[in-house]
Design a protein around this motif. Structure first.
Motif, short mmCIF file in Angstrom:
data_model
loop_
_atom_site.label_atom_id
_atom_site.label_comp_id
_atom_site.label_asym_id
_atom_site.label_seq_id
_atom_site.Cartn_x
_atom_site.Cartn_y
_atom_site.Cartn_z
N THR A 1 0.83 -1.20 0.00
CA THR A 1 0.00 0.00 0.00
C THR A 1 0.87 1.25 0.00
N ALA A 2 1.96 1.22 0.76
CA ALA A 2 2.85 2.38 0.85
C ALA A 2 3.59 2.61 -0.47
N PHE A 3 4.11 1.55 -1.08
CA PHE A 3 4.89 1.70 -2.32
C PHE A 3 4.04 2.32 -3.43
N PHE A 4 2.88 1.75 -3.66
CA PHE A 4 2.03 2.30 -4.70
C PHE A 4 1.37 3.61 -4.24
N GLY A 5 1.23 3.74 -2.92
CA GLY A 5 0.67 4.97 -2.37
C GLY A 5 1.58 6.17 -2.57
N MET A 6 2.88 5.95 -2.73
CA MET A 6 3.81 7.06 -3.01
C MET A 6 3.42 7.74 -4.32
N THR A 7 2.97 6.95 -5.29
CA THR A 7 2.52 7.54 -6.56
C THR A 7 1.17 8.21 -6.39
N SER A 8 0.27 7.58 -5.64
CA SER A 8 -1.05 8.19 -5.41
C SER A 8 -0.90 9.56 -4.75
N LYS A 9 0.00 9.66 -3.78
CA LYS A 9 0.23 10.94 -3.12
C LYS A 9 0.79 11.97 -4.10
N PHE A 10 1.71 11.54 -4.94
CA PHE A 10 2.30 12.42 -5.95
C PHE A 10 1.21 13.03 -6.83
N VAL A 11 0.28 12.20 -7.26
CA VAL A 11 -0.78 12.65 -8.17
C VAL A 11 -1.75 13.57 -7.46
N GLU A 12 -2.27 13.17 -6.30
CA GLU A 12 -3.30 13.96 -5.64
C GLU A 12 -2.77 15.30 -5.16
N VAL A 13 -1.51 15.34 -4.72
CA VAL A 13 -0.94 16.61 -4.26
C VAL A 13 -0.66 17.54 -5.43
N THR A 14 -0.16 16.99 -6.53
CA THR A 14 0.09 17.82 -7.71
C THR A 14 -1.19 18.48 -8.21
N LEU A 15 -2.25 17.69 -8.36
CA LEU A 15 -3.52 18.23 -8.84
C LEU A 15 -4.12 19.22 -7.86
N SER A 16 -4.01 18.94 -6.58
CA SER A 16 -4.55 19.85 -5.58
C SER A 16 -3.83 21.20 -5.63
N HIS A 17 -2.50 21.14 -5.74
CA HIS A 17 -1.72 22.38 -5.78
C HIS A 17 -2.02 23.17 -7.05
N LYS A 18 -2.26 22.47 -8.13
CA LYS A 18 -2.55 23.14 -9.39
C LYS A 18 -3.85 23.93 -9.33
N TYR A 19 -4.85 23.41 -8.64
CA TYR A 19 -6.17 24.05 -8.63
C TYR A 19 -6.50 24.74 -7.30
N ARG A 20 -5.50 25.03 -6.50
CA ARG A 20 -5.74 25.71 -5.22
C ARG A 20 -6.24 27.14 -5.47
#
Length: 552
Positions: free
Chosen positions: A104-123
């Protein structure tokens, strides 16, 4: 409360405890790992440079540094999931559960990368000058799906209690009582006051506190864990091997542990992994939205470090300490929670293989008819069940031994007790004895078996206090940003009052009830977030390509 707890268990079975949820969570992380070319590996080194300020520029919009955003997000993830949550996963699924926490953590590193990038883009910048972001903003402004953004924001408010508030103080109070005999209500009162003082200062005060607290508490906890592993050094490698050996077969019965199937270990490992690192849940993007950065991708890279630190380092330490110490298979003297205890018909002995098998199927909710809940009346004399009672007491998924019944003032109980479908009708009767233990109590027991001896329990108590308090701080911010999105800035003060009151209440509430509430709340937040990032996958890929073209 028993009926409410049963309802939560049923709801969790349909959501986080369902066969499909782990595949949705891991599948999303796996998809983006392949879709974006293993960003958790490619950008790991760059993430370290960014968080050290190597790529900072002056005048960038935001309120916190990259490191402060990382520390705030880590303070939200490094909490009771690392101490009580890992222990709970091993208690339920055995060593195999730890393997699936790693996945969960290994693949979650990518999930975090995606959700944070998109969130920062549309803040967005609020009228009071503060920055606000999170999945509700990329759902609203990226997808144009305001209805999904509202669902996520509502789920965030609920989850701020179910994830960041209630289970944190509950485990904290439990550990303080076990280590220092401090009444749970006293712990709750003091910590609730401190929580209120911190969260009133908003993100700048929160970031200032967490950036100092997180490094210290992590180092403190690691020292305590190493103190156990030094004593049990010969069991470290066998413990790691058991994690891999059991990963696809389930964990066999050993000691008081009655075993766990592959599906159960897989499900609980993924579920508790999510509770620990929150990858895919959509919480961390809210903290990262406040970071001073122009490039969304650079902040997304910083987020890659969170599951690595949280799960692959800290949770692994906790898990190996518990496995190497042997505490997870041994029956320990404890007071039984009503939610953990069942009284079943017949005499069952976990030293007999046939009985272990029957009990295993019962605990797995497999209706084979061999073990059934008892309903009727039992006789108790001077705190002991009559020899011909014809029942067996189970507690914490194990056969309880040396069971004693007492009145509220501690006097041995004498008389008859009515049992309804495995539960005592009179909840005022206190039951104690030897059984398996779980959550923070199990981690405390494991830490007591190192070079620090009984002081190891104090280390866990203090570590848990710091972990849980920092998590509660971070989650108060997540919840108030969701309230801002839903109802405006003026709603935050009311939310904070309820948040602090809930923090106090949970300090003396039933442990199992709190964990089950948390399990449901997590999924209510995760599913809309995963849907959002999947729908914005092309947006994410194009954003990453643009960043790499300009910053190669």
């Amino acid at each position: 409360m028993r009926e409410f707890n049963s309802w939560l268990i049923q709801l969790d079975g349909l959501l986080g405890g369902s066969p499909w949820f782990p595949f949705v969570l891991l599948g999303t992380g796996l998809f983006f790992t392949l879709y974006l070319g293993f960003p958790q590996i490619r950008f790991f080194g760059r993430a370290l440079r960014i968080v050290r300020g190597k790529e900072d520029k002056r005048g960038m919009p935001g309120e916190t540094t990259h490191f402060q955003s990382l520390a705030t997000a880590l303070s939200g993830t490094v909490g009771t999931g690392n101490i009580g949550g890992v222990a709970f996963a091993l208690f339920l699924g055995g060593p195999a559960a730890l393997f699936w926490m790693w996945a969960t953590a290994f693949f979650g590193m990518t999930s975090k990368f995606v959700e944070v990038t998109l969130s920062h883009k549309y803040r967005r910048k609020m009228t009071d000058g503060s920055m606000a972001g999170g999945p509700m903003y990329f759902m609203h402004y990226g997808l144009g799906w305001k209805w999904l953004a509202v669902i996520f924001a509502v789920a965030t408010v609920i989850s701020s209690f179910g994830t960041g508030n209630l289970p944190q103080i509950n485990n904290m109070a439990q550990a303080m009582e076990a280590a220092f005999d401090v009444p749970p209500m006293a712990t709750g009162a003091v910590m609730a006051v401190l929580l209120g003082l911190v969260i009133l200062g908003g993100i700048k005060r929160i970031a200032a506190v967490t950036s100092k607290l997180v490094p210290f508490m992590a180092a403190f906890y690691v020292i305590g864990a190493l103190g156990v592993l030094v004593v049990h050094g010969d069991r470290i490698i066998p413990s790691f091997l058991s994690v891999f050996q059991d990963a696809f077969t389930g964990s066999a019965a050993v000691g008081g542990f009655l075993g766990a199937s592959f599906s159960f270990a897989f499900n609980r490992g993924v579920n508790r992994g999510l509770f620990s690192n929150e990858a895919g849940q959509g919480s961390a993007p809210i903290a990262h939205a406040a970071a001073r950065a122009e490039e969304p991708v650079s902040e997304g890279m910083v987020a890659i470090l969170e599951p690595f630190i949280d799960t692959l380092v800290i949770c692994t330490l906790t898990g190996i300490v518990i496995l190497a110490s042997g505490a997870w298979t041994e029956k320990i003297e404890n007071n039984f929670d009503a939610s953990d205890m069942r009284i079943v018909a017949g005499q069952w002995d976990d030293a007999i293989e046939a009985d272990r098998t029957a009990l295993f199927h019962y605990l797995a909710d497999e209706d084979d008819g061999d073990v059934t809940d008892f309903s009727g009346v039992v006789t108790v004399t001077d705190g002991q069940l009559a020899g011909d009672a014809g029942v067996t007491v189970l507690n914490a998924r194990s056969v309880a031994e040396d069971v004693r019944f007492a009145t509220e003032d501690g006097t041995p109980y004498t008389g008859t007790l009515t049992v309804e479908e495995g539960h005592l009708a009179d909840q005022s009767v206190q039951v104690s004895g030897r059984s398996l233990i779980h959550s923070a109590a199990l981690t405390s027991e494991a830490f007591a078996r190192g070079i620090f001896g009984g002081a190891g329990r104090s280390l866990v108590a203090v570590g848990l206090l710091m972990f849980a308090f920092s998590t509660a701080i971070a989650w108060s911010y997540y919840g108030d940003r969701a309230m801002v999105y839903l109802f405006g800035v003026g709603s935050v003060r009311y939310y904070r009052i309820v948040y602090v009151l809930g923090f106090f209440w949970a300090s003396f509430s039933d442990t199992t009830l709190i964990w089950n509430l948390a399990a449901v709340a997590i999924v209510l937040m995760t599913l809309p977030n995963l849907l959002g990032i999947i729908l914005l996958r092309k947006d994410m890929r194009d954003t990453l390509k643009g960043f790499l073209k300009d910053h190669s």
